[in-house]
Design a protein around this motif. Structure first.
Motif, PDB file in Angstrom:
ATOM      1  N   MET A  68       0.821  -1.265   0.116  1.00 25.40           N
ATOM      2  CA  MET A  68       0.084   0.045  -0.055  1.00 25.40           C
ATOM      3  C   MET A  68       0.890   1.338  -0.027  1.00 25.40           C
ATOM      4  SD  MET A  68      -2.904  -1.098  -0.059  1.00 25.40           S
ATOM      5  CE  MET A  68      -4.468  -1.062   0.512  1.00 25.40           C
ATOM      6  N   CYS A  69       0.325   2.201  -0.815  1.00 19.75           N
ATOM      7  CA  CYS A  69       1.217   3.517  -1.026  1.00 19.75           C
ATOM      8  C   CYS A  69       0.221   4.591  -0.686  1.00 19.75           C
ATOM      9  CB  CYS A  69       1.719   3.373  -2.224  1.00 19.75           C
ATOM     10  SG  CYS A  69       3.056   4.829  -2.496  1.00 19.75           S
ATOM     11  N   THR A  70       0.052   4.833   0.778  1.00 19.05           N
ATOM     12  CA  THR A  70      -1.189   5.884   1.033  1.00 19.05           C
ATOM     13  C   THR A  70      -0.463   6.932   1.843  1.00 19.05           C
ATOM     14  OG1 THR A  70      -1.948   4.403   2.745  1.00 19.05           O
ATOM     15  CG2 THR A  70      -3.037   4.257   0.666  1.00 19.05           C
ATOM     16  N   GLY A  71       0.649   6.642   2.447  1.00 18.96           N
ATOM     17  CA  GLY A  71       1.053   7.546   3.419  1.00 18.96           C
ATOM     18  C   GLY A  71       1.847   8.680   3.091  1.00 18.96           C
ATOM     19  N   GLU A  72       2.485   9.373   3.998  1.00 17.57           N
ATOM     20  CA  GLU A  72       3.507  10.463   3.469  1.00 17.57           C
ATOM     21  C   GLU A  72       4.675   9.750   2.919  1.00 17.57           C
ATOM     22  OE1 GLU A  72       2.899  13.675   3.565  1.00 17.57           O
ATOM     23  OE2 GLU A  72       0.857  13.214   3.805  1.00 17.57           O
ATOM     24  N   ILE A  73       5.124   8.642   3.156  1.00 21.78           N
ATOM     25  CA  ILE A  73       6.189   8.118   3.059  1.00 21.78           C
ATOM     26  C   ILE A  73       6.726   8.208   1.707  1.00 21.78           C
ATOM     27  CG2 ILE A  73       7.773   6.306   3.320  1.00 21.78           C
ATOM     28  CD1 ILE A  73       6.345   5.846   6.118  1.00 21.78           C
ATOM     29  N   CYS A  74       5.527   7.680   0.697  1.00 24.31           N
ATOM     30  CA  CYS A  74       5.581   7.509  -0.556  1.00 24.31           C
ATOM     31  C   CYS A  74       5.787   8.511  -1.358  1.00 24.31           C
ATOM     32  CB  CYS A  74       4.493   6.834  -1.187  1.00 24.31           C
ATOM     33  SG  CYS A  74       4.032   5.401  -0.418  1.00 24.31           S
ATOM     34  N   THR A  75       6.585   8.630  -2.361  1.00 25.44           N
ATOM     35  CA  THR A  75       7.249   9.552  -3.518  1.00 25.44           C
ATOM     36  C   THR A  75       5.989   9.883  -4.240  1.00 25.44           C
ATOM     37  OG1 THR A  75       8.146   8.140  -4.794  1.00 25.44           O
ATOM     38  CG2 THR A  75       9.538   9.332  -3.169  1.00 25.44           C
ATOM     39  N   ALA A  76       5.877  10.699  -5.249  1.00 26.29           N
ATOM     40  CA  ALA A  76       4.895  10.811  -6.292  1.00 26.29           C
ATOM     41  C   ALA A  76       4.996   9.672  -7.288  1.00 26.29           C
ATOM     42  CB  ALA A  76       4.969  12.385  -6.736  1.00 26.29           C
ATOM     43  N   ALA A  77       6.337   9.323  -7.603  1.00 27.07           N
ATOM     44  CA  ALA A  77       6.402   8.220  -8.632  1.00 27.07           C
ATOM     45  C   ALA A  77       5.804   6.945  -8.072  1.00 27.07           C
ATOM     46  CB  ALA A  77       7.783   8.000  -9.044  1.00 27.07           C
ATOM     47  N   GLU A  78       6.026   6.669  -6.851  1.00 32.73           N
ATOM     48  CA  GLU A  78       5.748   5.457  -6.250  1.00 32.73           C
ATOM     49  C   GLU A  78       4.013   5.260  -5.945  1.00 32.73           C
ATOM     50  OE1 GLU A  78       7.469   5.404  -2.577  1.00 32.73           O
ATOM     51  OE2 GLU A  78       9.294   4.053  -3.022  1.00 32.73           O
ATOM     52  N   ARG A  79       3.653   6.610  -5.860  1.00 42.11           N
ATOM     53  CA  ARG A  79       2.041   6.743  -5.704  1.00 42.11           C
ATOM     54  C   ARG A  79       1.289   6.563  -7.321  1.00 42.11           C
ATOM     55  NH1 ARG A  79       1.542   9.917  -1.727  1.00 42.11           N
ATOM     56  NH2 ARG A  79       2.705  11.393  -2.433  1.00 42.11           N
ATOM     57  N   ASP A  80       1.950   7.067  -8.148  1.00 42.79           N
ATOM     58  CA  ASP A  80       1.756   7.045  -9.602  1.00 42.79           C
ATOM     59  C   ASP A  80       1.614   5.392 -10.051  1.00 42.79           C
ATOM     60  OD1 ASP A  80       1.047   9.547  -9.622  1.00 42.79           O
ATOM     61  OD2 ASP A  80       2.957  10.178 -10.838  1.00 42.79           O
ATOM     62  N   ARG A  81       2.861   4.960  -9.600  1.00 47.93           N
ATOM     63  CA  ARG A  81       2.818   3.410 -10.067  1.00 47.93           C
ATOM     64  C   ARG A  81       1.664   2.502  -9.356  1.00 47.93           C
ATOM     65  NH1 ARG A  81       7.114   0.504  -7.472  1.00 47.93           N
ATOM     66  NH2 ARG A  81       6.114  -1.404  -7.582  1.00 47.93           N
ATOM     67  N   TYR A  82       1.608   2.984  -7.932  1.00 48.25           N
ATOM     68  CA  TYR A  82       0.356   2.132  -7.288  1.00 48.25           C
ATOM     69  C   TYR A  82      -0.976   2.459  -8.144  1.00 48.25           C
ATOM     70  CZ  TYR A  82      -2.924   1.003  -3.686  1.00 48.25           C
ATOM     71  OH  TYR A  82      -3.758   0.461  -2.914  1.00 48.25           O
ATOM     72  N   GLU A  83      -1.249   3.654  -8.283  1.00 44.83           N
ATOM     73  CA  GLU A  83      -2.539   3.847  -8.856  1.00 44.83           C
ATOM     74  C   GLU A  83      -2.685   3.380 -10.362  1.00 44.83           C
ATOM     75  OE1 GLU A  83      -3.093   8.056  -8.893  1.00 44.83           O
ATOM     76  OE2 GLU A  83      -3.321   8.154  -6.640  1.00 44.83           O
ATOM     77  N   LYS A  84      -1.597   3.329 -11.050  1.00 49.02           N
ATOM     78  CA  LYS A  84      -1.410   2.611 -12.431  1.00 49.02           C
ATOM     79  C   LYS A  84      -1.757   1.361 -12.361  1.00 49.02           C
ATOM     80  CE  LYS A  84       1.242   2.333 -16.556  1.00 49.02           C
ATOM     81  NZ  LYS A  84       2.491   2.535 -16.872  1.00 49.02           N
ATOM     82  N   SER A  85      -1.181   0.616 -11.306  1.00 54.24           N
ATOM     83  CA  SER A  85      -1.430  -0.888 -11.210  1.00 54.24           C
ATOM     84  C   SER A  85      -2.735  -1.061 -10.794  1.00 54.24           C
ATOM     85  CB  SER A  85      -0.460  -1.338  -9.963  1.00 54.24           C
ATOM     86  OG  SER A  85      -0.613  -0.952  -8.809  1.00 54.24           O
ATOM     87  N   MET A  86      -3.564  -0.216  -9.771  1.00 56.63           N
ATOM     88  CA  MET A  86      -4.756  -0.618  -9.540  1.00 56.63           C
ATOM     89  C   MET A  86      -5.688  -0.310 -10.721  1.00 56.63           C
ATOM     90  SD  MET A  86      -5.142  -1.361  -6.399  1.00 56.63           S
ATOM     91  CE  MET A  86      -6.638  -1.255  -6.150  1.00 56.63           C
ATOM     92  N   TYR A  87      -5.541   0.567 -11.603  1.00 61.72           N
ATOM     93  CA  TYR A  87      -6.443   0.804 -12.665  1.00 61.72           C
ATOM     94  C   TYR A  87      -6.343  -0.273 -13.749  1.00 61.72           C
ATOM     95  CZ  TYR A  87      -7.112   5.795 -11.515  1.00 61.72           C
ATOM     96  OH  TYR A  87      -7.517   6.781 -10.879  1.00 61.72           O
ATOM     97  N   LYS A  88      -4.961  -0.837 -13.941  1.00 65.04           N
ATOM     98  CA  LYS A  88      -4.842  -2.167 -14.750  1.00 65.04           C
ATOM     99  C   LYS A  88      -5.477  -3.351 -13.979  1.00 65.04           C
ATOM    100  CE  LYS A  88      -0.417  -1.239 -16.843  1.00 65.04           C
ATOM    101  NZ  LYS A  88       1.016  -1.874 -16.838  1.00 65.04           N
ATOM    102  N   ALA A  89      -5.627  -3.493 -12.782  1.00 66.49           N
ATOM    103  CA  ALA A  89      -6.384  -4.459 -12.222  1.00 66.49           C
ATOM    104  C   ALA A  89      -7.819  -4.587 -12.342  1.00 66.49           C
ATOM    105  CB  ALA A  89      -5.882  -4.670 -10.738  1.00 66.49           C
TER     106      ALA A  89
END
Length: 129
Positions: A68-89
């Motif tokens: 999960m990438c929802t906190g302040e620890i994640c960078t913008a690139a990691e958050r984008d990658r996470y959202e992209k994988s969710m859309y693909k799923a």
């Protein structure tokens, strides 16, 4: 897009084309030939149901074990990658459900048409008697 999703996409497109072909108005002789051909093809194409179910299970398993990438620890690139994988799923889940639904629709349409043909034959025999 991985090979299994390309295969599933082409199968959904083919099923949609067959469903459109079945529902288009056409002459009775042509329609009966189309329905008999599709009825013969339906049994080997049943593999799409377990294939789609397996892909849905794979999506579920990957979703449950995804970081999960929802906190302040994640960078913008990691958050984008996470959202992209969710859309693909989500897209892949819709593909799996569409494959199963279209197969069922084609099966029911062809079954209804063969039942109508059988009833018309019975009616014709009763009229001839």
């Amino acid at each position: 897009m991985a090979l299994q999703w390309v295969i599933l996409t082409y199968m959904v497109a083919a099923e949609a084309a067959v469903a459109i072909l079945l529902t288009l108005p056409s002459p009775k002789a042509l329609k009966s030939r189309i329905v008999s051909l599709i009825s013969l093809i339906l049994q080997p194409l049943l593999f799409i149901i377990p294939f789609a179910a397996f892909q849905l299970l794979d999506i579920y398993w990957k979703n449950e074990h995804r970081l999960m990438c929802t906190g302040e620890i994640c960078t913008a690139a990691e958050r984008d990658r996470y959202e992209k994988s969710m859309y693909k799923a989500q897209r892949n889940a819709v593909l799996c459900i569409a494959a199963c639904l279209l197969y069922w629709c084609i099966y029911r349409i062809s079954k209804y048409y063969t039942e109508i043909q059988r009833m018309e034959e019975v009616e014709k025999r009763f009229k001839d008697e």
